[in-house]
Motif scaffolding. Structure first.
Motif, mmCIF file in Angstrom:
data_model
loop_
_atom_site.group_PDB
_atom_site.id
_atom_site.type_symbol
_atom_site.label_atom_id
_atom_site.label_comp_id
_atom_site.label_asym_id
_atom_site.label_seq_id
_atom_site.Cartn_x
_atom_site.Cartn_y
_atom_site.Cartn_z
ATOM 1 N N TRP A 36 -7.820 74.119 57.256
ATOM 2 C CA TRP A 36 -8.068 75.535 57.534
ATOM 3 C C TRP A 36 -6.744 76.267 57.738
ATOM 4 O O TRP A 36 -6.538 77.357 57.226
ATOM 5 C CB TRP A 36 -8.950 75.664 58.788
ATOM 6 N N TYR A 52 -15.001 75.850 52.227
ATOM 7 C CA TYR A 52 -16.261 75.117 52.362
ATOM 8 C C TYR A 52 -16.368 74.000 51.324
ATOM 9 O O TYR A 52 -17.078 73.018 51.536
ATOM 10 C CB TYR A 52 -17.444 76.079 52.207
ATOM 11 N N TRP A 57 -21.410 69.124 53.116
ATOM 12 C CA TRP A 57 -22.279 69.648 54.168
ATOM 13 C C TRP A 57 -23.627 68.941 54.149
ATOM 14 O O TRP A 57 -24.087 68.429 53.123
ATOM 15 C CB TRP A 57 -22.445 71.151 54.000
ATOM 16 N N GLY A 85 -20.187 74.660 46.115
ATOM 17 C CA GLY A 85 -19.243 74.046 47.043
ATOM 18 C C GLY A 85 -18.456 72.935 46.374
ATOM 19 O O GLY A 85 -17.757 73.146 45.390
ATOM 20 N N ASP A 146 -27.383 74.367 51.653
ATOM 21 C CA ASP A 146 -26.684 75.066 52.733
ATOM 22 C C ASP A 146 -26.299 76.499 52.382
ATOM 23 O O ASP A 146 -25.130 76.882 52.470
ATOM 24 C CB ASP A 146 -25.430 74.289 53.148
ATOM 25 N N TYR A 149 -26.604 80.090 56.041
ATOM 26 C CA TYR A 149 -25.800 80.154 57.260
ATOM 27 C C TYR A 149 -25.412 81.576 57.642
ATOM 28 O O TYR A 149 -24.954 81.820 58.751
ATOM 29 C CB TYR A 149 -24.563 79.262 57.130
ATOM 30 N N LEU A 200 -17.156 70.281 62.539
ATOM 31 C CA LEU A 200 -17.869 71.129 61.599
ATOM 32 C C LEU A 200 -19.216 71.604 62.127
ATOM 33 O O LEU A 200 -19.656 72.711 61.822
ATOM 34 C CB LEU A 200 -18.120 70.365 60.289
#
Length: 215
Positions: A36, A52, A57, A85, A146, A149, A200
């Motif tokens: 990050w 991401y 995920w 992703g 996912d 969110y 996460l």
């Protein structure tokens, strides 16, 4: 200036198999915070979302596991992996025998990760940088892992997914209980416990449910 996306993905990740999907190998970030921080300058300069694509995920892993356990769902069919992703669900569809797989993403780093992950597994996946919401290119199966969110994303995408289901596409949604998962219009197909990192998620295990979107 932003780095070459493929070089950046290689530099910031290691090749690993997601916990629920030992059949696939992906370029994944083993440490969350350093990645990050490393991308912060690029994000600010280019207006890109957080990386991401660097993590498998829970919702995507659950959906990928379902496809590998039930290859008849996608075998011989045209598949779209929406908001792909890392590309894990599209890669699982390709491994399960899909006739073709298109992975869509608007993040150039995600597109690079998908290309690298497809090559790593010897699978063919085409990538699209277009915003496909609202479009219909005749896909027989549409996968979404996912995507619930954030409220704007969830509401916009789900209305489109329902429209695709209404015209006859099989639309599958993988979700580990995100806040904006719709309360109606879904049929539960399977559930998988996915080990997760507290860097996460808010727990060490998330239950990833595979839903069929109803038209």
């Amino acid at each position: 200036m932003a780095q070459d996306p493929e070089a950046f993905v290689r530099a910031q990740t290691a090749v690993e198999s997601p916990s629920l999907i030992p059949e696939l190998r992906l370029h994944l970030a083993s440490e969350v915070i350093p990645l990050w921080q490393a991308t912060e300058a690029d994000l600010e300069a280019l207006g890109l979302p957080p990386p991401y694509w660097a993590f498998a995920w829970a919702g995507g892993q659950g959906l990928a596991r379902y496809l590998l356990d039930h290859p008849e769902v996608v075998a011989g069919r045209t598949v779209l992996d929406f908001a792909a992703g890392s590309g894990v669900t599209g890669l699982a569809a390709a491994r399960a025998g899909a006739a073709s797989v298109e992975a869509s993403e608007i993040d150039s780093y995600a597109l690079a990760a998908i290309r690298l992950n497809a090559a790593l597994n010897g699978l063919t996946v085409t990538v699209s940088s277009d915003d496909l919401v609202g479009r219909d290119e005749g896909w027989e199966v549409v996968l979404a892992g996912d995507v619930c969110y954030e409220r704007p994303m969830a509401e916009r995408a789900f209305a489109w997914l329902q429209a695709l289901a209404a015209r006859g596409a099989l639309v599958l949604l993988g979700d580990p209980g995100r806040n904006y998962l719709p309360k109606a219009g879904l049929e539960r197909l399977a559930c998988y416990g996915v080990p997760t990192s507290r860097e996460l998620e808010d727990s060490d295990l998330r239950n990833a449910v595979v839903w069929r979107v109803l038209g």
